[in-house]
Write a protein that holds these residues in place. Sequence first.
Motif, PDB file in Angstrom:
ATOM      1  N   CYS A  57       0.835  -1.214   0.000  1.00 57.36           N
ATOM      2  CA  CYS A  57       0.000   0.000   0.000  1.00 57.36           C
ATOM      3  C   CYS A  57       0.865   1.257   0.000  1.00 57.36           C
ATOM      4  CB  CYS A  57      -0.909   0.043   1.224  1.00 57.36           C
ATOM      5  SG  CYS A  57      -2.438  -0.882   1.060  1.00 57.36           S
ATOM      6  N   MET A  92      -7.144  -2.420  -0.534  1.00 56.44           N
ATOM      7  CA  MET A  92      -8.028  -3.351  -1.226  1.00 56.44           C
ATOM      8  C   MET A  92      -9.426  -3.338  -0.614  1.00 56.44           C
ATOM      9  SD  MET A  92      -8.251  -5.425  -3.723  1.00 56.44           S
ATOM     10  CE  MET A  92      -6.823  -6.315  -4.332  1.00 56.44           C
ATOM     11  N   TYR A 115      -6.002  -8.109   2.279  1.00 57.24           N
ATOM     12  CA  TYR A 115      -4.859  -8.159   3.206  1.00 57.24           C
ATOM     13  C   TYR A 115      -4.523  -6.740   3.678  1.00 57.24           C
ATOM     14  CZ  TYR A 115      -0.267  -8.978   5.191  1.00 57.24           C
ATOM     15  OH  TYR A 115       0.809  -9.024   6.053  1.00 57.24           O
ATOM     16  N   GLY A 116      -4.593  -5.770   2.765  1.00 57.56           N
ATOM     17  CA  GLY A 116      -4.271  -4.386   3.129  1.00 57.56           C
ATOM     18  C   GLY A 116      -5.462  -3.460   2.936  1.00 57.56           C
ATOM     19  N   CYS A 154       1.611  -5.416  -7.243  1.00 56.52           N
ATOM     20  CA  CYS A 154       1.848  -6.003  -5.916  1.00 56.52           C
ATOM     21  C   CYS A 154       1.731  -7.526  -6.030  1.00 56.52           C
ATOM     22  CB  CYS A 154       0.825  -5.476  -4.909  1.00 56.52           C
ATOM     23  SG  CYS A 154       0.878  -6.372  -3.343  1.00 56.52           S
ATOM     24  N   VAL A 204       1.908   2.052  -3.427  1.00 56.38           N
ATOM     25  CA  VAL A 204       0.712   2.390  -4.213  1.00 56.38           C
ATOM     26  C   VAL A 204       0.273   3.819  -3.889  1.00 56.38           C
ATOM     27  CG1 VAL A 204      -1.746   1.853  -4.511  1.00 56.38           C
ATOM     28  CG2 VAL A 204      -0.067  -0.006  -4.454  1.00 56.38           C
ATOM     29  N   CYS A 229      -6.205  -0.254  -4.880  1.00 58.74           N
ATOM     30  CA  CYS A 229      -6.184  -1.686  -5.200  1.00 58.74           C
ATOM     31  C   CYS A 229      -7.597  -2.172  -5.502  1.00 58.74           C
ATOM     32  CB  CYS A 229      -5.564  -2.483  -4.053  1.00 58.74           C
ATOM     33  SG  CYS A 229      -3.864  -2.009  -3.742  1.00 58.74           S
ATOM     34  N   MET A 255       0.756  -9.614  -4.091  1.00 61.58           N
ATOM     35  CA  MET A 255      -0.429 -10.192  -3.450  1.00 61.58           C
ATOM     36  C   MET A 255      -1.737  -9.828  -4.155  1.00 61.58           C
ATOM     37  SD  MET A 255       0.416  -9.923   0.584  1.00 61.58           S
ATOM     38  CE  MET A 255      -0.856 -11.088   1.018  1.00 61.58           C
ATOM     39  N   PHE A 256      -1.660  -8.937  -5.143  1.00 60.62           N
ATOM     40  CA  PHE A 256      -2.869  -8.493  -5.848  1.00 60.62           C
ATOM     41  C   PHE A 256      -3.545  -9.685  -6.525  1.00 60.62           C
ATOM     42  CE2 PHE A 256      -5.140  -6.808  -9.551  1.00 60.62           C
ATOM     43  CZ  PHE A 256      -5.823  -5.725  -9.023  1.00 60.62           C
TER      44      PHE A 256
HETATM   45 FE1  SF4 Z   1      -0.976  -5.527  -2.246  1.00 57.71          FE
HETATM   46 FE2  SF4 Z   1      -3.346  -5.976  -1.134  1.00 57.71          FE
HETATM   47 FE3  SF4 Z   1      -1.675  -4.211  -0.039  1.00 57.71          FE
HETATM   48 FE4  SF4 Z   1      -2.915  -3.705  -2.372  1.00 57.71          FE
HETATM   49  S1  SF4 Z   1      -3.886  -3.955  -0.376  1.00 57.71           S
HETATM   50  S2  SF4 Z   1      -0.788  -3.334  -1.902  1.00 57.71           S
HETATM   51  S3  SF4 Z   1      -2.922  -5.737  -3.332  1.00 57.71           S
HETATM   52  S4  SF4 Z   1      -1.364  -6.428  -0.217  1.00 57.71           S
END
Ligand code: SF4
Length: 361
Positions: A316, A346, A342-343, A329, A319, A353, A331-332
């Motif tokens: 994040c 999102m 996760y963050g 990312c 971003v 996200c 994890m996206f």
């Molecule tokens: Fe990555 Fe999820 Fe954090 Fe966005 S919210 S940067 S996709 S871990």
Amino acid sequence: MKFVKDFRDRELAEKLLAAISREADTSRVYRFMEVCGSHTMAVSRFGLRSLLPKNIELVSGPGCPVCVTPQWEIDAIFEIASREDVTIVTFGDMIRVPGSRGESLQKLRADGADIRIVFSPLDTLKIAEETGKNTVFIGIGFETTAPTAAALAKTAKELGTANVFVAPFCKTVPEVMDVLLADETLEIDGFLCPGHVSVVTGLDIYKAVTAQKRSAVVTGFEPLDILSSVLEMVRQHNKGEYEVKNFYTRAVKNEGNLKAQALLKEVFYQADTDWRGLGRIPKSGLRFRDEYQSVDALAKFGIQETGVTDLKGCKCGDVLKGKMKPSACPMFDNGCTPQNPYGPCMVSSEGSCSAYYKYER
Ligand code: SF4
């Protein structure tokens, strides 16, 4: 509906896109940041990024309040929410934001915590009267929502209410814009300035941007608002003449909302505070003045600032600075989705996200 339709007129949008293509100097890149999360959502939703010439980049910024809230503030909220004698009152965008241990207000509520969602912070007074419990409003937001948190604090103080508190986690926009401009690696040419924040602040806060030969255009959230603002920014850069412009005159007065500005000054002072991904930024947080200590949740619950800003593994931070596209990312859509975030970027309805997941996958 006609009003909104006017700002989505396809023919006019095509004309604006043609004008942008004509004006854009192909020998250079224009990199403009959407400060506001609602702009990011609108740009993604209407597919504007893909319609613009390749050398005009629109990058996401730090304008989603929930996303920039540092991890220690989120964890502090969960700590307060876990207490039996407490009712937490919050806007709905906080309810699924994850804590360090994967918990959320939604999970805590399922486990029995008393957590209420409201549209108006002033509803906190009624809830406190009904329950008789210590009732804490989570004050997260920018200049847009900070006056409503200030109004709650002032009313509670004037009424002498002993069981209403506010967690003072609101932040201010000009200071973070300064930090972003000072970071030369980000190469930001200009800002699509946040419409809602500007309703309160007015235009003067952006003069520091144009003084540094970057463009700053306050704009609305419809395609024609955004495209006409991009055209203006390209033109300013081509001429080398920079001036703050208001392209959202249907909502924003140049001087802003003077009453709201006065209320903010009366209740809060500007303190150094932590931002997710950006670290500690001088005078960018709104904390209670001494006269309002009786409603300060930090004082009431002895909350200590731990300085932990980010979740391990979540990007994040990059971003929010426009350094990384959400889809870059690891994890996206690979462990982090709107259903299982996760963050915070999102989970929030204004998060970059989340915007990319919905519209730009
Ligand atoms: Fe990555 Fe999820 Fe954090 Fe966005 S919210 S940067 S996709 S871990």
